[in-house]
Design an enzyme around this catalytic site. Structure first.
Site, PDB file in Angstrom:
ATOM      1  N   GLY A  36       0.826  -1.207   0.000  1.00  0.00           N
ATOM      2  CA  GLY A  36       0.000   0.000   0.000  1.00  0.00           C
ATOM      3  C   GLY A  36       0.858   1.255   0.000  1.00  0.00           C
ATOM      4  O   GLY A  36       0.599   2.203  -0.756  1.00  0.00           O
ATOM      5  N   HIS A  37       1.881   1.276   0.848  1.00  0.00           N
ATOM      6  CA  HIS A  37       2.797   2.419   0.872  1.00  0.00           C
ATOM      7  C   HIS A  37       3.517   2.570  -0.468  1.00  0.00           C
ATOM      8  O   HIS A  37       3.690   3.683  -0.971  1.00  0.00           O
ATOM      9  CB  HIS A  37       3.846   2.234   1.973  1.00  0.00           C
ATOM     10  CG  HIS A  37       3.309   2.282   3.362  1.00  0.00           C
ATOM     11  ND1 HIS A  37       3.217   1.171   4.153  1.00  0.00           N
ATOM     12  CD2 HIS A  37       2.834   3.309   4.106  1.00  0.00           C
ATOM     13  CE1 HIS A  37       2.727   1.501   5.336  1.00  0.00           C
ATOM     14  NE2 HIS A  37       2.476   2.791   5.328  1.00  0.00           N
TER      15      HIS A  37
END
Length: 282
Positions: A36-37
């Site tokens: 996600g990051h």
């Protein structure tokens, strides 16, 4: 990729890019990075000339000391992931660098901070506002990138930018999910594989509820349905499930505009608190 721990050294590096009229994109994180990051970094690369990431576990946004202590940290792995993703600058300050002396400043976001996460985590958004303001001031980015998983936080930051006149373009990036729908989160590292599978109920509930509302079922009905789904699970404890207007994140009884309506949820499993959301027009 250049890594900095001191504010002044980082500012000196960023000034070089600014003098070259390079666009700086900032991805603020608390580390324990996951896909996600990395999706935020990838979007920042599309929109910016220079991608900067901060890694800092901010103590002022934790109202639970145990949660702060147990928050996963793996800086070497984080730096490796960022280097592979093509990040240009990483800022990894110590607490004493970010909070020299006292840090008793409080920021109020009105109604927006008193519902959902703000209600269950008093002082959390004041801490978020404080650290994000510091990072915006230090980096002076042209754009900033945040994940949709922390939806209420995104609108807190949007309000911060608007009211403090930060010249920053804000981007919200869709939530990355595991195969069973569980939103990717640094806190997932504290879950067993079995708990991760069970936690898929969180996204299943959001999706079923959104579909029911779009089919014409009442919000009262979907909230009851959500509570029933969690009542059947012995280990997942539902903290809240609300259908809200994103302007203030207070619960609504009818949908006036699907584009500004969100379903928000928080639940606990294995002493790990997880949050997620779904925009009604997903």
């Amino acid at each position: 990729m250049n890594t900095f721990k001191k504010i002044e050294e980082l500012r000196a590096e960023l000034l070089k890019y600014r003098l070259e009229n390079k666009k700086i994109g900032l991805v603020p994180t608390m580390g324990a990075l996951h896909h996600g990051h990395i999706s935020l970094v990838e979007k920042a690369k599309e929109k910016s000339d220079v991608v900067a990431v901060s890694i800092f576990v901010n103590p002022t946004q934790f109202n639970n000391p145990e949660d702060l202590e147990k928050y996963p940290r793996n800086i070497e792995r984080d730096l490796d992931l960022l280097k592979k993703a093509g990040c240009d600058i990483v800022f990894t300050p110590e607490v004493t660098e970010m909070y020299a002396g006292s840090h008793d400043l409080k920021i109020s976001f009105g109604t927006l901070e008193n519902s959902l996460e703000g209600k269950f985590r008093p002082g959390h958004f004041s801490g978020v506002g404080q650290i994000v303001s510091k990072l915006f001031n230090i980096f002076q980015p042209h754009s900033a990138f945040f994940g949709q998983k922390d939806l209420q936080q995104f609108f807190i930051i949007k309000k911060l930018i608007n009211q403090l006149c930060f010249p920053i373009e804000l981007h919200m990036i869709p939530t990355k999910r595991e195969d069973n729908g569980l939103a990717m989160s640094s806190r997932n590292e504290r879950l067993t594989q079995e708990e991760k599978l069970e936690a898929g109920l969180i996204y299943q509930t959001l999706k079923l509820s959104a579909e029911a509302i779009l089919e014409g079922r009442s919000i009262h009905h979907v909230i009851e349905q959500a509570n029933e789904l969690f009542a059947k699970n012995e280990r997942l404890k539902l903290e809240y499930f609300e259908v809200v207007e994103t302007e203030n994140f207070t619960g609504i009884s009818t949908v006036s505009d699907p584009k500004t309506t969100a379903l928000c949820i928080a639940a606990e499993i294995g002493k790990v608190r997880l949050i997620d959301n779904l925009l009604l027009n997903y």
